[in-house]
Design a protein around this motif. Structure first.
Motif, PDB file in Angstrom:
ATOM      1  N   UNK A  54       0.812  -1.359  -0.094  1.00 58.29           N
ATOM      2  CA  UNK A  54      -0.101   0.131   0.090  1.00 58.29           C
ATOM      3  C   UNK A  54       0.896   1.252   0.134  1.00 58.29           C
ATOM      4  N   UNK A  55       1.892   1.380   0.921  1.00 63.20           N
ATOM      5  CA  UNK A  55       2.838   2.404   0.689  1.00 63.20           C
ATOM      6  C   UNK A  55       3.571   2.751  -0.367  1.00 63.20           C
ATOM      7  N   UNK A  56       3.885   1.402  -1.244  1.00 65.59           N
ATOM      8  CA  UNK A  56       4.382   1.554  -2.485  1.00 65.59           C
ATOM      9  C   UNK A  56       3.507   2.078  -3.383  1.00 65.59           C
ATOM     10  N   UNK A  57       2.160   1.854  -3.184  1.00 65.35           N
ATOM     11  CA  UNK A  57       1.070   2.345  -4.327  1.00 65.35           C
ATOM     12  C   UNK A  57       1.062   1.513  -5.383  1.00 65.35           C
ATOM     13  N   UNK A  58       1.420   0.218  -5.522  1.00 58.43           N
ATOM     14  CA  UNK A  58       1.559  -0.744  -6.623  1.00 58.43           C
ATOM     15  C   UNK A  58       0.701  -1.639  -6.638  1.00 58.43           C
ATOM     16  N   UNK A  59      -0.105  -2.019  -7.461  1.00 60.08           N
ATOM     17  CA  UNK A  59      -1.206  -3.103  -8.014  1.00 60.08           C
ATOM     18  C   UNK A  59      -0.390  -4.260  -8.037  1.00 60.08           C
ATOM     19  N   UNK A  60      -0.941  -5.593  -8.088  1.00 62.08           N
ATOM     20  CA  UNK A  60      -0.418  -6.742  -8.076  1.00 62.08           C
ATOM     21  C   UNK A  60       0.403  -6.879  -9.284  1.00 62.08           C
ATOM     22  N   UNK A  61      -0.287  -6.385 -10.373  1.00 49.17           N
ATOM     23  CA  UNK A  61       0.295  -6.440 -11.698  1.00 49.17           C
ATOM     24  C   UNK A  61       1.527  -5.681 -11.868  1.00 49.17           C
ATOM     25  N   UNK A  62       1.630  -4.557 -11.172  1.00 50.09           N
ATOM     26  CA  UNK A  62       2.805  -3.598 -11.136  1.00 50.09           C
ATOM     27  C   UNK A  62       3.814  -4.209 -10.610  1.00 50.09           C
ATOM     28  N   UNK A  63       3.480  -5.116  -9.283  1.00 49.96           N
ATOM     29  CA  UNK A  63       4.571  -5.847  -8.662  1.00 49.96           C
ATOM     30  C   UNK A  63       5.210  -6.794  -9.601  1.00 49.96           C
ATOM     31  N   UNK A  64       4.177  -7.595 -10.146  1.00 53.76           N
ATOM     32  CA  UNK A  64       4.843  -8.421 -11.201  1.00 53.76           C
ATOM     33  C   UNK A  64       5.553  -8.071 -12.104  1.00 53.76           C
ATOM     34  N   UNK A  65       5.430  -6.793 -12.847  1.00 51.12           N
ATOM     35  CA  UNK A  65       6.153  -6.350 -13.797  1.00 51.12           C
ATOM     36  C   UNK A  65       7.603  -5.814 -13.306  1.00 51.12           C
ATOM     37  N   UNK A  66       7.444  -5.510 -12.299  1.00 50.78           N
ATOM     38  CA  UNK A  66       8.882  -4.901 -11.338  1.00 50.78           C
ATOM     39  C   UNK A  66       9.677  -6.069 -11.360  1.00 50.78           C
ATOM     40  N   UNK A  67       9.075  -7.231 -10.924  1.00 53.58           N
ATOM     41  CA  UNK A  67       9.917  -8.501 -10.419  1.00 53.58           C
ATOM     42  C   UNK A  67      10.249  -9.076 -11.783  1.00 53.58           C
ATOM     43  N   UNK A  68       9.682  -8.984 -12.927  1.00 51.63           N
ATOM     44  CA  UNK A  68      10.078  -9.576 -13.907  1.00 51.63           C
ATOM     45  C   UNK A  68      11.249  -8.838 -14.400  1.00 51.63           C
ATOM     46  N   UNK A 127      13.551  -7.756 -12.978  1.00 55.94           N
ATOM     47  CA  UNK A 127      14.786  -7.915 -12.077  1.00 55.94           C
ATOM     48  C   UNK A 127      14.893  -9.720 -12.376  1.00 55.94           C
ATOM     49  N   UNK A 128      14.478 -10.266 -13.298  1.00 55.41           N
ATOM     50  CA  UNK A 128      14.502 -11.604 -13.589  1.00 55.41           C
ATOM     51  C   UNK A 128      13.882 -12.601 -12.599  1.00 55.41           C
ATOM     52  N   UNK A 129      12.735 -11.867 -11.764  1.00 52.27           N
ATOM     53  CA  UNK A 129      12.126 -12.762 -10.787  1.00 52.27           C
ATOM     54  C   UNK A 129      10.643 -12.985 -11.444  1.00 52.27           C
ATOM     55  N   UNK A 130       9.942 -13.763 -10.676  1.00 53.99           N
ATOM     56  CA  UNK A 130       8.232 -14.061 -11.070  1.00 53.99           C
ATOM     57  C   UNK A 130       7.376 -13.788  -9.873  1.00 53.99           C
ATOM     58  N   UNK A 131       6.499 -12.864  -9.716  1.00 51.69           N
ATOM     59  CA  UNK A 131       5.664 -12.527  -8.907  1.00 51.69           C
ATOM     60  C   UNK A 131       4.387 -12.390  -9.347  1.00 51.69           C
ATOM     61  N   UNK A 132       3.764 -13.630  -9.708  1.00 47.89           N
ATOM     62  CA  UNK A 132       2.222 -13.551 -10.140  1.00 47.89           C
ATOM     63  C   UNK A 132       1.251 -12.929  -9.353  1.00 47.89           C
ATOM     64  N   UNK A 133       0.269 -12.057  -9.779  1.00 48.79           N
ATOM     65  CA  UNK A 133      -0.448 -11.616  -9.072  1.00 48.79           C
ATOM     66  C   UNK A 133      -1.507 -12.484  -8.023  1.00 48.79           C
ATOM     67  N   UNK A 134      -1.761 -13.699  -8.536  1.00 44.75           N
ATOM     68  CA  UNK A 134      -2.341 -14.455  -7.764  1.00 44.75           C
ATOM     69  C   UNK A 134      -1.504 -15.140  -6.554  1.00 44.75           C
ATOM     70  N   UNK A 135      -0.270 -15.319  -6.874  1.00 46.53           N
ATOM     71  CA  UNK A 135       0.554 -15.593  -5.668  1.00 46.53           C
ATOM     72  C   UNK A 135       0.717 -14.491  -4.611  1.00 46.53           C
ATOM     73  N   UNK A 136       0.535 -13.455  -5.070  1.00 44.50           N
ATOM     74  CA  UNK A 136       0.588 -12.130  -4.101  1.00 44.50           C
ATOM     75  C   UNK A 136      -0.640 -12.280  -3.365  1.00 44.50           C
ATOM     76  N   UNK A 137      -1.664 -12.373  -4.098  1.00 45.20           N
ATOM     77  CA  UNK A 137      -2.839 -12.236  -3.349  1.00 45.20           C
ATOM     78  C   UNK A 137      -3.223 -13.267  -2.312  1.00 45.20           C
ATOM     79  N   UNK A 138      -2.687 -14.539  -2.752  1.00 44.40           N
ATOM     80  CA  UNK A 138      -2.737 -15.582  -1.800  1.00 44.40           C
ATOM     81  C   UNK A 138      -1.796 -15.344  -0.484  1.00 44.40           C
ATOM     82  N   UNK A 139      -0.540 -15.035  -0.684  1.00 48.35           N
ATOM     83  CA  UNK A 139       0.347 -14.816   0.200  1.00 48.35           C
ATOM     84  C   UNK A 139      -0.279 -13.712   1.442  1.00 48.35           C
ATOM     85  N   UNK A 140      -0.931 -12.612   0.932  1.00 49.64           N
ATOM     86  CA  UNK A 140      -1.336 -11.588   1.568  1.00 49.64           C
ATOM     87  C   UNK A 140      -2.606 -11.848   2.377  1.00 49.64           C
ATOM     88  N   UNK A 141      -3.268 -12.932   1.828  1.00 53.76           N
ATOM     89  CA  UNK A 141      -4.469 -13.572   2.449  1.00 53.76           C
ATOM     90  C   UNK A 141      -4.375 -14.435   3.482  1.00 53.76           C
TER      91      UNK A 141
END
Length: 170
Positions: free
Chosen positions: A9-23, A25-39
């Motif tokens: 929330x502080x970063x002001x990023x959506x789940x998709x924006x997180x995934x794009x940023x991770x990619x 850097x050569x990483x993967x952070x699918x929105x569904x994974x983030x949603x599950x992790x935070x839930x």
């Protein structure tokens, strides 16, 4: 988990924006994974925490703090249950990051970005004013630069709306 949610929330990023940023850097952070992790109430893995914090704009030092906190919580016999870490005073440094999303694919502003870098470098940096006519991209330039410069200003990244007024309006 509450603190991880707050970090996004502080970063002001959506789940998709997180995934794009991770990619980037050569990483993967699918929105569904983030949603599950935070839930969930269970502790996420080291790799997921590291990738998530980096995608939120964290540097190596911030990632290390998050991983150290995770290790303390996960340690056998830890006296702090995972569900109550926020209530018991676990406090991770999450600086305010109130920048609007950056512009994807900004081109032709290398010189201006370099000028902003130079104007804010050194011990005597001060206020920088970006000027220009309406619609030339002043805000887009400033936001793009601010996202690039967050590691140089680790205590905060905030914006203020400075919309101009139309003549005759109050």
């Amino acid at each position: 988990m509450q603190l991880l949610r707050r970090r996004r929330e502080v970063a002001g990023l959506s789940f998709r924006q997180l995934d794009r940023r991770a990619r980037r850097c050569g990483e993967s952070l699918p929105p569904s994974t983030v949603a599950t992790m935070l839930r969930r109430a269970t502790l996420p893995g080291v790799g997921l925490v590291s990738t998530y914090v980096r995608a939120c704009g964290g540097d190596d030092a911030e990632v290390a703090v998050w991983l150290a906190a995770r290790a303390r919580i996960a340690a056998p016999g830890a006296s702090v249950p995972v569900a109550s870490t926020a209530a018991t005073g676990l406090c991770l440094p999450v600086p305010p990051r109130q920048l609007p999303p950056g512009v994807a694919g900004m081109v032709g502003r290398c010189r201006e970005l370099a000028e902003l870098d130079a104007a804010t470098s050194g011990s005597e940096c001060g206020l920088v004013v970006v000027t220009g006519g309406p619609g030339v991209g002043k805000t887009a330039l400033a936001v793009q630069w601010a996202h690039r410069a967050t590691t140089r200003f680790p205590t905060a990244s905030c914006t203020s709306t400075c919309a101009g007024t139309v003549r005759g309006s109050r």
